[in-house]
Design a protein around this motif. Structure first.
Motif, PDB file in Angstrom:
ATOM      1  N   GLU A  66      -1.423  -6.706   7.441  1.00 27.68           N
ATOM      2  CA  GLU A  66      -0.664  -5.607   6.852  1.00 27.68           C
ATOM      3  C   GLU A  66       0.324  -5.100   7.890  1.00 27.68           C
ATOM      4  N   TYR A  96       2.919  -1.667   4.143  1.00 26.70           N
ATOM      5  CA  TYR A  96       2.596  -0.235   4.041  1.00 26.70           C
ATOM      6  C   TYR A  96       3.893   0.461   3.653  1.00 26.70           C
ATOM      7  N   SER A 102       0.874  -1.173   0.000  1.00 27.47           N
ATOM      8  CA  SER A 102       0.000   0.000   0.000  1.00 27.47           C
ATOM      9  C   SER A 102       0.907   1.217   0.000  1.00 27.47           C
ATOM     10  N   GLN A 104       7.126 -10.950   8.977  1.00 23.36           N
ATOM     11  CA  GLN A 104       6.472 -10.801   7.665  1.00 23.36           C
ATOM     12  C   GLN A 104       6.761 -12.032   6.800  1.00 23.36           C
ATOM     13  N   GLU A 138      -6.452 -10.281   5.281  1.00 27.13           N
ATOM     14  CA  GLU A 138      -5.003 -10.159   5.133  1.00 27.13           C
ATOM     15  C   GLU A 138      -4.375  -9.472   6.341  1.00 27.13           C
ATOM     16  N   GLY A 166      -3.821  -4.799  10.733  1.00 32.98           N
ATOM     17  CA  GLY A 166      -2.575  -4.027  10.679  1.00 32.98           C
ATOM     18  C   GLY A 166      -1.877  -4.101  12.024  1.00 32.98           C
ATOM     19  N   VAL A 177      -8.795  -6.604   7.399  1.00 32.13           N
ATOM     20  CA  VAL A 177      -7.344  -6.384   7.279  1.00 32.13           C
ATOM     21  C   VAL A 177      -6.813  -6.130   8.689  1.00 32.13           C
ATOM     22  N   ARG A 179       0.434  -7.641   3.283  1.00 38.13           N
ATOM     23  CA  ARG A 179       0.643  -6.379   2.571  1.00 38.13           C
ATOM     24  C   ARG A 179       1.600  -5.519   3.390  1.00 38.13           C
ATOM     25  N   ARG A 233      -9.217  -1.840   7.957  1.00 35.99           N
ATOM     26  CA  ARG A 233      -7.887  -2.196   8.472  1.00 35.99           C
ATOM     27  C   ARG A 233      -7.899  -1.844   9.963  1.00 35.99           C
TER      28      ARG A 233
END
Ligand SMILES: Cc1cc2nc3c(=O)[nH]c(=O)nc-3n(C[C@H](O)[C@H](O)[C@H](O)COP(=O)(O)OP(=O)(O)OC[C@H]3O[C@@H](n4cnc5c(N)ncnc54)[C@H](O)[C@@H]3O)c2cc1C
Length: 318
Positions: A263, A286, A59, A273, A261, A236, A234, A284, A190
């Motif tokens: 993030e 950022y 993103s 990760q 997902e 995060g 999402v 994902r 998110r």
């Protein structure tokens, strides 16, 4: 202790003098390199392509917060659109994150909304040309902005913009904000803990309370209603205990990786990760870029006292 450190970093992030000094200081570039994908869209795109090859989504976030200069606001808008166009040209998913205070809301609401609509419409129209569904992700800022950001989300949705919304677990109101987004169908949220320390009663104070609320919200996002309504969760966070719990809730609820997902921030807990990717999860990153990197990077430093060494090295060698 962590709270005091975090508040200190937020003060450093908001000091124009410190920002000018750090951004002009070559030694401080080590902090920038760790958390920021480059000074311009071309550099950020090259990192995004590398990440895609390694199996990560991205993103893109053009840096700049709490901007009060109309010329910089206009430039921020141009950069958001330009990077959406670059992602489209590179056949990568258009996924762009935006702060309301970087596109005019810190000056005047109407101007901010107009620019948000311009960016959102471009993202929407590029998406219609084909490829993966585009996303304009609204970041969440401090508590004073929450109502305005949610009103902006509603305005953008009404204009057909493929909007996603960040909500913060540290705010007690977030369950009430989330419920209608799930019920409305097709939404995307998110969930983050929240980057702000706020001593007022509308915020949970202890890390344990915030984590507990994070899980409560995660259960809503992965509940049967969310699944039936095509909601897209999402998460995060870099918190491995929360991530393990969320993966279990998702599995028990019949969700497949990719329907939800994780993030994380570029440069933060890179081993985690990789482990998540290896376990088949969609991850994902950022990916911030731009010259105005200090406020963002110092906030990241504030999230982990272990990053003190990174800051100290930059200051001493500067
Ligand atoms: C994709 C994404 C988008 C975000 N958007 C927003 C937003 O719109 N609004 C907002 O208020 N906040 C946002 N945040 C920040 C978020 O609110 C938290 O401040 C941040 O993610 C740290 O919380 P955590 O969930 O990782 O948990 P924590 O409990 O803070 O951390 C979990 C573990 O990760 C480690 N860790 C966390 N951060 C770092 C770091 N910077 N360096 C090294 N180790 C670290 C910790 O040491 C700990 O071991 C976002 C975060 C992410 C990942």
């Amino acid at each position: 202790m962590k709270r005091i450190w975090q508040s200190g970093m937020i003060a450093l992030a908001r000091s124009p003098r410190v920002t000018r000094w750090m951004q002009g200081n070559r030694a401080a570039a080590s902090i920038a390199r760790r958390f920021v994908a480059g000074a311009d869209a071309a550099q950020a795109m090259s990192v995004a392509r590398e990440l895609e090859k390694a199996g990560f989504k991205a993103s893109l976030y053009y840096l700049g917060e709490y901007v009060k200069d109309p010329a910089i606001v206009a430039e921020n808008g141009r950069q958001k659109i330009a990077v959406a166009e670059s992602l489209n040209a590179a056949q990568l998913q258009i996924h762009v994150s935006v702060d309301s205070t970087q596109i005019g809301y810190a000056i005047e609401e109407a101007a901010g909304e107009a620019l948000a609509l311009r960016i959102g419409s471009r993202v929407r129209d590029l998406g219609q040309a084909g490829g993966l569904p585009p996303v304009l992700m609204l970041n969440m800022e401090d508590a004073e902005y929450v109502d305005r950001i949610l009103a902006l989300r509603a305005r953008l949705l009404a204009a057909g913009v493929p909007i996603a919304q960040t909500l913060q677990a540290y705010l007690k109101r977030s369950a009430g904000d989330l419920a209608p987004m799930i019920a409305a169908g097709g939404g995307q949220v998110r969930l983050v803990k929240g980057a702000f320390a706020d001593p007022r009663p509308h915020a949970f104070q202890s890390p344990a309370e915030i984590d507990e609320n994070y899980l409560r919200l995660a259960r809503m996002m992965l509940g049967a209603e969310a699944r039936a309504h095509g909601f897209r969760p999402v998460f995060g966070t870099h918190d491995d205990a929360l991530i393990a719990e969320i993966r279990l809730i998702a599995k028990n609820g019949g969700w497949q990786p990719g329907q939800y997902e994780f993030e994380m921030l570029y440069g933060v807990r890179t081993e985690l990760q990789r482990q998540l990717r290896a376990a088949g999860e969609q991850v994902r990153l950022y990916l911030p870029f731009g010259r105005d990197w200090w406020p963002y990077a110092v906030r990241r430093v504030g999230e982990s006292p272990r990053n003190a060494a990174l800051l100290a090295r930059a200051l001493v060698s500067g």
